[in-house]
Design a protein around this motif. Sequence first.
Motif, PDB file in Angstrom:
ATOM      1  N   SER A  84     -17.932  13.124  -8.527  1.00  0.00           N
ATOM      2  CA  SER A  84     -18.277  13.914  -7.337  1.00  0.00           C
ATOM      3  C   SER A  84     -17.876  13.183  -6.058  1.00  0.00           C
ATOM      4  CB  SER A  84     -19.786  14.209  -7.318  1.00  0.00           C
ATOM      5  OG  SER A  84     -20.186  14.875  -8.491  1.00  0.00           O
ATOM      6  N   LEU A  85     -16.649  12.749  -6.034  1.00  0.00           N
ATOM      7  CA  LEU A  85     -16.188  11.966  -4.894  1.00  0.00           C
ATOM      8  C   LEU A  85     -16.184  12.779  -3.611  1.00  0.00           C
ATOM      9  CD1 LEU A  85     -13.431   9.970  -6.744  1.00  0.00           C
ATOM     10  CD2 LEU A  85     -15.257   8.954  -5.365  1.00  0.00           C
ATOM     11  N   LYS A  86     -16.469  12.079  -2.531  1.00  0.00           N
ATOM     12  CA  LYS A  86     -16.546  12.685  -1.208  1.00  0.00           C
ATOM     13  C   LYS A  86     -15.545  11.992  -0.275  1.00  0.00           C
ATOM     14  CE  LYS A  86     -21.547  13.327  -1.742  1.00  0.00           C
ATOM     15  NZ  LYS A  86     -22.883  13.045  -1.140  1.00  0.00           N
ATOM     16  N   PRO A  87     -15.134  12.659   0.781  1.00  0.00           N
ATOM     17  CA  PRO A  87     -14.214  12.010   1.723  1.00  0.00           C
ATOM     18  C   PRO A  87     -14.752  10.679   2.253  1.00  0.00           C
ATOM     19  CG  PRO A  87     -14.270  14.356   2.143  1.00  0.00           C
ATOM     20  CD  PRO A  87     -15.329  14.079   1.105  1.00  0.00           C
ATOM     21  N   GLU A  88     -16.071  10.572   2.404  1.00  0.00           N
ATOM     22  CA  GLU A  88     -16.643   9.328   2.917  1.00  0.00           C
ATOM     23  C   GLU A  88     -16.608   8.180   1.908  1.00  0.00           C
ATOM     24  OE1 GLU A  88     -18.019  12.391   2.919  1.00  0.00           O
ATOM     25  OE2 GLU A  88     -20.201  12.297   2.577  1.00  0.00           O
ATOM     26  N   ASP A  89     -16.169   8.469   0.689  1.00  0.00           N
ATOM     27  CA  ASP A  89     -15.965   7.403  -0.300  1.00  0.00           C
ATOM     28  C   ASP A  89     -14.608   6.726  -0.131  1.00  0.00           C
ATOM     29  OD1 ASP A  89     -17.543   9.536  -2.701  1.00  0.00           O
ATOM     30  OD2 ASP A  89     -18.441   7.808  -1.685  1.00  0.00           O
ATOM     31  N   THR A  90     -13.799   7.252   0.749  1.00  0.00           N
ATOM     32  CA  THR A  90     -12.478   6.677   0.985  1.00  0.00           C
ATOM     33  C   THR A  90     -12.606   5.250   1.496  1.00  0.00           C
ATOM     34  OG1 THR A  90     -11.461   8.825   1.436  1.00  0.00           O
ATOM     35  CG2 THR A  90     -10.378   6.879   2.366  1.00  0.00           C
ATOM     36  N   ALA A  91     -11.978   4.316   0.795  1.00  0.00           N
ATOM     37  CA  ALA A  91     -12.071   2.899   1.134  1.00  0.00           C
ATOM     38  C   ALA A  91     -11.222   2.104   0.154  1.00  0.00           C
ATOM     39  CB  ALA A  91     -13.518   2.421   1.062  1.00  0.00           C
ATOM     40  N   VAL A  92     -11.098   0.824   0.439  1.00  0.00           N
ATOM     41  CA  VAL A  92     -10.547  -0.106  -0.538  1.00  0.00           C
ATOM     42  C   VAL A  92     -11.724  -0.690  -1.308  1.00  0.00           C
ATOM     43  CG1 VAL A  92      -9.189  -2.189  -0.941  1.00  0.00           C
ATOM     44  CG2 VAL A  92      -8.586  -0.644   0.941  1.00  0.00           C
ATOM     45  N   TYR A  93     -11.612  -0.658  -2.628  1.00  0.00           N
ATOM     46  CA  TYR A  93     -12.697  -1.102  -3.486  1.00  0.00           C
ATOM     47  C   TYR A  93     -12.348  -2.440  -4.131  1.00  0.00           C
ATOM     48  CZ  TYR A  93     -15.058   3.383  -3.093  1.00  0.00           C
ATOM     49  OH  TYR A  93     -15.735   4.486  -2.619  1.00  0.00           O
ATOM     50  N   TYR A  94     -13.343  -3.319  -4.136  1.00  0.00           N
ATOM     51  CA  TYR A  94     -13.186  -4.658  -4.678  1.00  0.00           C
ATOM     52  C   TYR A  94     -14.321  -4.965  -5.656  1.00  0.00           C
ATOM     53  CZ  TYR A  94     -10.554  -5.252  -0.275  1.00  0.00           C
ATOM     54  OH  TYR A  94      -9.694  -5.120   0.785  1.00  0.00           O
ATOM     55  N   CYS A  95     -14.036  -5.840  -6.600  1.00  0.00           N
ATOM     56  CA  CYS A  95     -15.109  -6.405  -7.415  1.00  0.00           C
ATOM     57  C   CYS A  95     -15.229  -7.887  -7.060  1.00  0.00           C
ATOM     58  CB  CYS A  95     -14.842  -6.224  -8.903  1.00  0.00           C
ATOM     59  SG  CYS A  95     -13.418  -7.140  -9.519  1.00  0.00           S
ATOM     60  N   PHE A  96     -16.445  -8.409  -7.188  1.00  0.00           N
ATOM     61  CA  PHE A  96     -16.673  -9.796  -6.790  1.00  0.00           C
ATOM     62  C   PHE A  96     -18.033 -10.225  -7.288  1.00  0.00           C
ATOM     63  CE2 PHE A  96     -14.814 -13.083  -4.347  1.00  0.00           C
ATOM     64  CZ  PHE A  96     -15.804 -13.806  -3.712  1.00  0.00           C
ATOM     65  N   PRO A  97     -18.158 -11.472  -7.681  1.00  0.00           N
ATOM     66  CA  PRO A  97     -19.485 -11.964  -8.076  1.00  0.00           C
ATOM     67  C   PRO A  97     -20.444 -11.913  -6.894  1.00  0.00           C
ATOM     68  CG  PRO A  97     -17.753 -13.453  -8.827  1.00  0.00           C
ATOM     69  CD  PRO A  97     -17.109 -12.481  -7.896  1.00  0.00           C
ATOM     70  N   SER A  98     -21.569 -11.283  -7.081  1.00  0.00           N
ATOM     71  CA  SER A  98     -22.503 -11.056  -5.979  1.00  0.00           C
ATOM     72  C   SER A  98     -22.948 -12.356  -5.326  1.00  0.00           C
ATOM     73  CB  SER A  98     -23.721 -10.292  -6.495  1.00  0.00           C
ATOM     74  OG  SER A  98     -23.334  -9.077  -7.088  1.00  0.00           O
ATOM     75  N   VAL A  99     -23.153 -13.384  -6.136  1.00  0.00           N
ATOM     76  CA  VAL A  99     -23.678 -14.641  -5.575  1.00  0.00           C
ATOM     77  C   VAL A  99     -22.626 -15.404  -4.785  1.00  0.00           C
ATOM     78  CG1 VAL A  99     -25.459 -14.891  -7.331  1.00  0.00           C
ATOM     79  CG2 VAL A  99     -23.198 -15.868  -7.735  1.00  0.00           C
ATOM     80  N   TRP A 100     -21.380 -14.987  -4.885  1.00  0.00           N
ATOM     81  CA  TRP A 100     -20.319 -15.680  -4.180  1.00  0.00           C
ATOM     82  C   TRP A 100     -20.053 -15.091  -2.787  1.00  0.00           C
ATOM     83  CZ3 TRP A 100     -15.678 -16.675  -7.998  1.00  0.00           C
ATOM     84  CH2 TRP A 100     -16.132 -17.482  -9.059  1.00  0.00           C
ATOM     85  N   VAL A 101     -20.606 -13.933  -2.509  1.00  0.00           N
ATOM     86  CA  VAL A 101     -20.274 -13.227  -1.271  1.00  0.00           C
ATOM     87  C   VAL A 101     -20.549 -14.089  -0.043  1.00  0.00           C
ATOM     88  CG1 VAL A 101     -20.869 -11.255   0.172  1.00  0.00           C
ATOM     89  CG2 VAL A 101     -20.570 -10.954  -2.281  1.00  0.00           C
ATOM     90  N   GLN A 102     -21.622 -14.865  -0.085  1.00  0.00           N
ATOM     91  CA  GLN A 102     -22.004 -15.672   1.083  1.00  0.00           C
ATOM     92  C   GLN A 102     -21.470 -17.100   1.022  1.00  0.00           C
ATOM     93  OE1 GLN A 102     -23.416 -14.226   3.634  1.00  0.00           O
ATOM     94  NE2 GLN A 102     -23.545 -12.294   2.508  1.00  0.00           N
ATOM     95  N   ILE A 103     -20.640 -17.395   0.034  1.00  0.00           N
ATOM     96  CA  ILE A 103     -20.102 -18.753  -0.136  1.00  0.00           C
ATOM     97  C   ILE A 103     -18.696 -18.797   0.452  1.00  0.00           C
ATOM     98  CG2 ILE A 103     -19.458 -20.525  -1.783  1.00  0.00           C
ATOM     99  CD1 ILE A 103     -21.589 -19.414  -3.674  1.00  0.00           C
ATOM    100  N   GLU A 104     -18.555 -19.574   1.494  1.00  0.00           N
ATOM    101  CA  GLU A 104     -17.275 -19.601   2.210  1.00  0.00           C
ATOM    102  C   GLU A 104     -16.127 -20.038   1.317  1.00  0.00           C
ATOM    103  OE1 GLU A 104     -17.456 -21.657   5.888  1.00  0.00           O
ATOM    104  OE2 GLU A 104     -15.291 -21.532   6.260  1.00  0.00           O
ATOM    105  N   SER A 105     -16.345 -21.017   0.507  1.00  0.00           N
ATOM    106  CA  SER A 105     -15.273 -21.546  -0.332  1.00  0.00           C
ATOM    107  C   SER A 105     -14.850 -20.570  -1.421  1.00  0.00           C
ATOM    108  CB  SER A 105     -15.705 -22.862  -0.975  1.00  0.00           C
ATOM    109  OG  SER A 105     -16.846 -22.671  -1.782  1.00  0.00           O
ATOM    110  N   ALA A 106     -15.645 -19.541  -1.660  1.00  0.00           N
ATOM    111  CA  ALA A 106     -15.318 -18.562  -2.697  1.00  0.00           C
ATOM    112  C   ALA A 106     -14.541 -17.367  -2.155  1.00  0.00           C
ATOM    113  CB  ALA A 106     -16.591 -18.066  -3.376  1.00  0.00           C
ATOM    114  N   GLN A 107     -14.406 -17.277  -0.851  1.00  0.00           N
ATOM    115  CA  GLN A 107     -13.759 -16.097  -0.257  1.00  0.00           C
ATOM    116  C   GLN A 107     -12.315 -15.943  -0.695  1.00  0.00           C
ATOM    117  OE1 GLN A 107     -15.928 -13.937   1.367  1.00  0.00           O
ATOM    118  NE2 GLN A 107     -17.216 -15.536   0.470  1.00  0.00           N
TER     119      GLN A 107
END
Length: 120
Positions: A84-107
């Motif tokens: 049920s995709l909507k126009p507001e779902d338009t984006a670039v999608y990424y996967c990433f380990p959640s705990v790494w999001v705030q780790i600068e060296s993991a970016q």
Amino acid sequence: QVQLVESGGGLVQPGESLRLSCAASGITVSAVAMGWYRQAPGKERELVAAITGGGKTNYGDPVKGRFTVSRDNAENTLYLQMNSLKPEDTAVYYCFPSVWVQIESAQKYWGQGTQVTVSS
């Protein structure tokens, strides 16, 4: 070396579905909490869905009831079923380990993402 390769995006019409894949190497997707994130032009990156090592899932409010996150442990791959995709779902999608999001060296491990465009 960690590598995250997203695929499965495309151009679809409102109401249609897509299944995104995230092939991981250098990290075991079943051992850590993994998230699907998206970023639309001019907007902040946001968490779409996440799955813990134990398999517990949670979703952002905009996608609840429409998106499902899952994984294949044997293939070390994360999936995002988007219905049920909507126009507001338009984006670039990424996967990433959640705990790494705030780790600068993991970016540096963010992948290229996969573009999802929902338009009539």
